[in-house]
Design an enzyme around this catalytic site. Structure first.
Site, PDB file in Angstrom:
ATOM      1  N   CYS A 102       0.850  -1.288  -0.034  1.00 56.57           N
ATOM      2  CA  CYS A 102       0.074   0.004  -0.003  1.00 56.57           C
ATOM      3  C   CYS A 102       0.741   1.192  -0.103  1.00 56.57           C
ATOM      4  CB  CYS A 102      -0.941   0.016   1.137  1.00 56.57           C
ATOM      5  SG  CYS A 102      -2.117   1.524   1.099  1.00 56.57           S
ATOM      6  N   ASN A 202       1.025  -9.202 -10.995  1.00 55.12           N
ATOM      7  CA  ASN A 202      -0.058  -8.158 -10.634  1.00 55.12           C
ATOM      8  C   ASN A 202       0.607  -6.885 -11.422  1.00 55.12           C
ATOM      9  OD1 ASN A 202      -1.242  -5.965  -8.135  1.00 55.12           O
ATOM     10  ND2 ASN A 202      -2.227  -6.861  -9.946  1.00 55.12           N
ATOM     11  N   ASP A 204      -1.225  -4.094 -14.670  1.00 53.07           N
ATOM     12  CA  ASP A 204      -1.422  -3.870 -16.148  1.00 53.07           C
ATOM     13  C   ASP A 204      -2.132  -5.212 -16.907  1.00 53.07           C
ATOM     14  OD1 ASP A 204      -0.453  -1.398 -15.949  1.00 53.07           O
ATOM     15  OD2 ASP A 204       1.144  -1.746 -16.963  1.00 53.07           O
TER      16      ASP A 204
END
Length: 333
Positions: A102, A202, A204
């Site tokens: 995050c 992970n 695109d």
């Protein structure tokens, strides 16, 4: 097939843990479109430890969602371990995931999320402490680095493996990139080659073809889909189908889109309450409307909806309007 610890998925397609989105209502809807694994939105370790009411509600899991990964975040070993133990013993999650990606300042300021990316030793220490304290398999979702000068993806992923982690999900962007620019798939391939545990790629993956290309180019064991699934669970279905058969599915009709949108709304109302759910559903409804002609006016009106009836009436009227236009066009042809 993708296997994490002793949890075996039906396919390699994973729903990403998106904050403010991946509650049970959304996850179940996506699960029904075939996702092999769904991930819950990140939950604060301190919120769990102090039994915050909102946090406790975020731990709800419908049995139909399983297998499911529940993600926690924190920067202090003691509270992270205590939260993980609570999830381990008191929820029906199959996997405990630790957020290490995050990029939001309020998270990184607490030494949580992407802040971990700067210190492989802390990663080892924290993940070791969690894996030693729980029975469920532990995984980590991380980014490739903090910025271009601090890319420790290989060392970080190896630290997770040495600490007993059962899988890593890697977003091919740095913390500084946030969600901009292009995801680096080369680093995903490099990390995959350095690990013995599964790696989920992970970043695109916008089409089923992207998913296949990621798997082929990086060698990763699974593909994680996030923003491309917003208002579009058909992306999940199409990707599963394409990876299994090589066939591309057709686009859903406007009526199909709105029917699923209303189903999602009703699940959200059951999960929270009408007042909260309708307001939260405004952004989802706008996502479902993407690609539907004439949706601009309706998307503006959605933000004025305060009840289920308001929203359903608006969406139903749009379907009837689009279908009437399609009939008229067909008659002219």
């Amino acid at each position: 097939m993708l296997k994490i610890g002793d949890i075996e998925m039906k396919n390699q397609v994973v729903l990403a843990p998106m904050a403010g989105v991946c509650n049970s209502a959304f996850r179940l809807t996506v699960k029904e479109f075939g996702a092999g694994l769904v991930c819950a939105e990140m939950v604060s370790d301190k919120g769990i430890v102090f039994k915050n009411e909102k946090t406790m509600n975020m731990l709800y899991i419908d049995e139909r969602e399983k297998p499911l990964s529940l993600q926690i975040f924190g920067g202090v070993r003691e509270t992270l371990v205590e939260a993980a133990q609570f999830v381990d013993k008191n929820t029906n999650a199959d996997i405990i995931d630790i957020n290490m990606g995050c990029p939001v300042p309020k998270i990184t300021k607490c030494d949580a999320g992407a802040k971990w990316l700067l210190d492989p030793n802390k990663i080892y220490e924290m993940v070791s402490a969690v894996t030693a304290a729980v029975e469920k398999p532990v995984t980590v979702k991380m980014r490739m680095g903090w910025d271009e000068d601090h890319i420790y993806a290989v060392k970080n992923a190896q630290a997770v493996e040495r600490a007993g982690g059962k899988a890593v999900a890697l977003h091919g962007r740095t913390r500084v990139q946030m969600y901009e620019g292009t995801a680096n798939w080369d680093i995903i391939r490099e990390v995959k080659q350095s690990l013995n545990i599964p790696l989920i790629g992970n970043g695109d993956v916008q089409t089923p073809q992207d998913a296949k290309r990621m798997l082929e180019e990086t060698g990763c064991d699974g593909v994680m889909i996030g923003r491309a699934a917003l208002g579009n669970p058909w992306m999940i279905y199409s990707t599963v189908k394409y990876l299994q058969t090589g066939e591309l599915t057709g686009e859903p009709s406007v009526r199909e889109k709105i029917d699923v949108c209303i189903l999602h709304l009703d699940r959200l109302i059951a999960l929270k309450n009408e007042y909260v759910a309708v307001r939260e559903m405004r952004k989802h409804a706008a996502w479902y409307l993407k690609g539907i002609r004439g949706n601009a006016k309706v998307r503006n009106e959605i933000n004025e909806c305060n009840t289920r009836n308001d929203l359903v009436t608006l969406l139903t009227a749009l379907v009837l309007d689009v279908e009437e236009k399609e009939r008229n066009e067909a008659a002219v042809v």
